[in-house]
Design an enzyme around this catalytic site. Structure first.
Site, PDB file in Angstrom:
ATOM      1  N   TYR A 279       0.916  -0.981   0.014  1.00  0.00           N
ATOM      2  CA  TYR A 279      -0.012  -0.014   0.169  1.00  0.00           C
ATOM      3  C   TYR A 279       0.481   1.182  -0.089  1.00  0.00           C
ATOM      4  O   TYR A 279       2.289   1.259   0.649  1.00  0.00           O
ATOM      5  CB  TYR A 279      -0.586  -0.134   1.225  1.00  0.00           C
ATOM      6  CG  TYR A 279      -0.543   0.612   2.533  1.00  0.00           C
ATOM      7  CD1 TYR A 279      -0.151   1.390   3.130  1.00  0.00           C
ATOM      8  CD2 TYR A 279       0.396  -0.495   3.290  1.00  0.00           C
ATOM      9  CE1 TYR A 279      -0.173   1.496   3.984  1.00  0.00           C
ATOM     10  CE2 TYR A 279       1.372  -0.644   4.237  1.00  0.00           C
ATOM     11  CZ  TYR A 279       0.991   0.921   4.599  1.00  0.00           C
ATOM     12  OH  TYR A 279       1.486   1.444   6.304  1.00  0.00           O
TER      13      TYR A 279
ATOM     14  N   ARG B  11      -7.963 -20.872  -1.663  1.00  0.00           N
ATOM     15  CA  ARG B  11      -6.909 -20.802  -0.777  1.00  0.00           C
ATOM     16  C   ARG B  11      -5.947 -21.468  -1.146  1.00  0.00           C
ATOM     17  O   ARG B  11      -5.801 -23.123  -0.859  1.00  0.00           O
ATOM     18  CB  ARG B  11      -7.081 -20.709   1.226  1.00  0.00           C
ATOM     19  CG  ARG B  11      -6.648 -20.359   1.694  1.00  0.00           C
ATOM     20  CD  ARG B  11      -6.668 -19.950   2.901  1.00  0.00           C
ATOM     21  NE  ARG B  11      -5.762 -19.863   4.165  1.00  0.00           N
ATOM     22  CZ  ARG B  11      -4.611 -20.958   4.553  1.00  0.00           C
ATOM     23  NH1 ARG B  11      -4.957 -21.618   4.781  1.00  0.00           N
ATOM     24  NH2 ARG B  11      -3.891 -20.161   5.314  1.00  0.00           N
TER      25      ARG B  11
ATOM     26  N   LYS C 114       6.590  -2.474   1.892  1.00  0.00           N
ATOM     27  CA  LYS C 114       4.820  -1.161   2.233  1.00  0.00           C
ATOM     28  C   LYS C 114       4.042  -2.244   2.602  1.00  0.00           C
ATOM     29  O   LYS C 114       3.364  -2.183   2.008  1.00  0.00           O
ATOM     30  CB  LYS C 114       4.857   0.131   2.164  1.00  0.00           C
ATOM     31  CG  LYS C 114       4.054   0.795   2.721  1.00  0.00           C
ATOM     32  CD  LYS C 114       4.545   2.732   2.310  1.00  0.00           C
ATOM     33  CE  LYS C 114       3.323   3.102   3.063  1.00  0.00           C
ATOM     34  NZ  LYS C 114       3.526   3.654   4.737  1.00  0.00           N
TER      35      LYS C 114
ATOM     36  N   GLU D 112      12.791   2.173  13.882  1.00  0.00           N
ATOM     37  CA  GLU D 112      11.734   3.853  13.205  1.00  0.00           C
ATOM     38  C   GLU D 112      10.371   2.986  14.592  1.00  0.00           C
ATOM     39  O   GLU D 112      10.046   2.656  15.388  1.00  0.00           O
ATOM     40  CB  GLU D 112      11.037   3.211  12.412  1.00  0.00           C
ATOM     41  CG  GLU D 112      10.609   1.925  12.105  1.00  0.00           C
ATOM     42  CD  GLU D 112      10.193   1.489  10.384  1.00  0.00           C
ATOM     43  OE1 GLU D 112      10.282   2.206   9.438  1.00  0.00           O
ATOM     44  OE2 GLU D 112       9.689   0.168  10.034  1.00  0.00           O
TER      45      GLU D 112
END
Length: 286
Positions: free
Chosen positions: A33, A101, A150, A182
């Site tokens: 994202y 799945r 990300k 972070e």
């Protein structure tokens, strides 16, 4: 007003948007994202986010379904259709919905799932928190090792944020092998003697788009920058501290694990960096 969102080529009212239960992001957190800020109806650092999106997709071997111009068109359309003056545009690309799945990747011709939506945040750049600062706690970093990608694997950062809220604080700094990596959704910095110190780029941290811009602006303003790891103890002895992210921009940190910095007030270096950053990105917004 119902938001207009984008799902796989269609602009839809949010209550009509649907994604398959077999989508890999839902079942495997198999997706990435980006979040782009909007100020004055314009996109902040769009190209930086587009480049990082491609980097994340390449790292996971997910095909980018759109080119830059198409991404930009969708972003602008959603900003316009939803009347966003200040806010955020969230985009997510997943490996798609193969129909069942399986741990193995689906066939290469499985279409990626593409979702975008806006969040209206009036006065995003004028949040009161920027004037008073935020408080953070330290939490052990238990995330996977590829934080530079990300991905939508955000459960542990969410848990860490809730730990901070339970402690009466605003956020958490994650610590691994004695050093700060972070924040839960941001990059972390300290200031000592006018020197800005932040962790160097590696797989250990997200390569923040705001981070890159802030460090560039800091160097252009003749500020000294040192990219290295630092400890919580070192941070508690710092003159100032702050975080950067696409939605917080440059946000002062005034307390770390109960220890106040700078008398518990935002420092001059942080304030100046926030001012420079907002001025420069507004000028370059598209």
């Amino acid at each position: 007003m119902t938001r207009t969102v984008y799902v796989n080529g269609e602009y839809l009212p949010e209550d009509q948007a649907k994604v398959s239960i077999f989508d890999r992001a839902f079942l495997m957190a198999d997706g990435v994202y980006e979040v782009t800020s909007v100020l004055g109806g314009k996109l902040i650092d769009f190209d930086g986010h587009a480049v990082r999106l491609q980097r994340s997709l390449d790292a996971l071997d997910i095909r980018n379904p759109l080119i830059r111009a198409e991404w930009l068109e969708i972003h602008r359309a959603l900003v316009t259709q939803n009347g966003i003056e200040d806010g955020l545009v969230y985009l997510q690309v997943t490996r798609g919905a193969p129909g069942d799945r399986d741990f193995a990747f689906p066939p290469a011709d499985t279409p990626p799932t593409v979702v975008l939506f806006t969040q209206n945040k009036p006065g995003l750049a004028d949040t009161p928190a920027a004037k008073v600062g935020i408080k953070v706690i330290s939490v052990e970093d238990l995330r996977w090792a590829r934080r530079d990608i990300k991905t939508v694997q955000l459960l542990y950062p969410s848990l860490a944020k809730m730990m901070a809220k339970k402690a009466g604080c605003d956020d958490a700094w994650l610590v691994e092998d004695g050093a700060v990596t972070e924040g839960t959704s941001n990059n972390a910095y300290i200031v000592k003697g006018n020197k800005i110190i932040t962790r160097d780029l590696s797989h250990d941290i997200l390569h923040g788009i705001t981070r890159a811009a802030v460090l560039r602006f800091a160097r252009e303003a003749q500020m000294e920058v040192e990219e290295r790891a630092f400890t919580i103890a070192e941070a508690q002895l710092a003159d100032e501290a702050f975080i950067t992210s696409a939605s917080a921009f440059v946000m002062p940190v005034v307390e770390i694990d109960g220890v106040a910095l700078g008398g518990g007030k935002p420092g001059l270096v942080t304030a100046r960096l926030r001012e420079i950053y907002l001025d420069e990105v507004r000028k370059a917004a598209i």
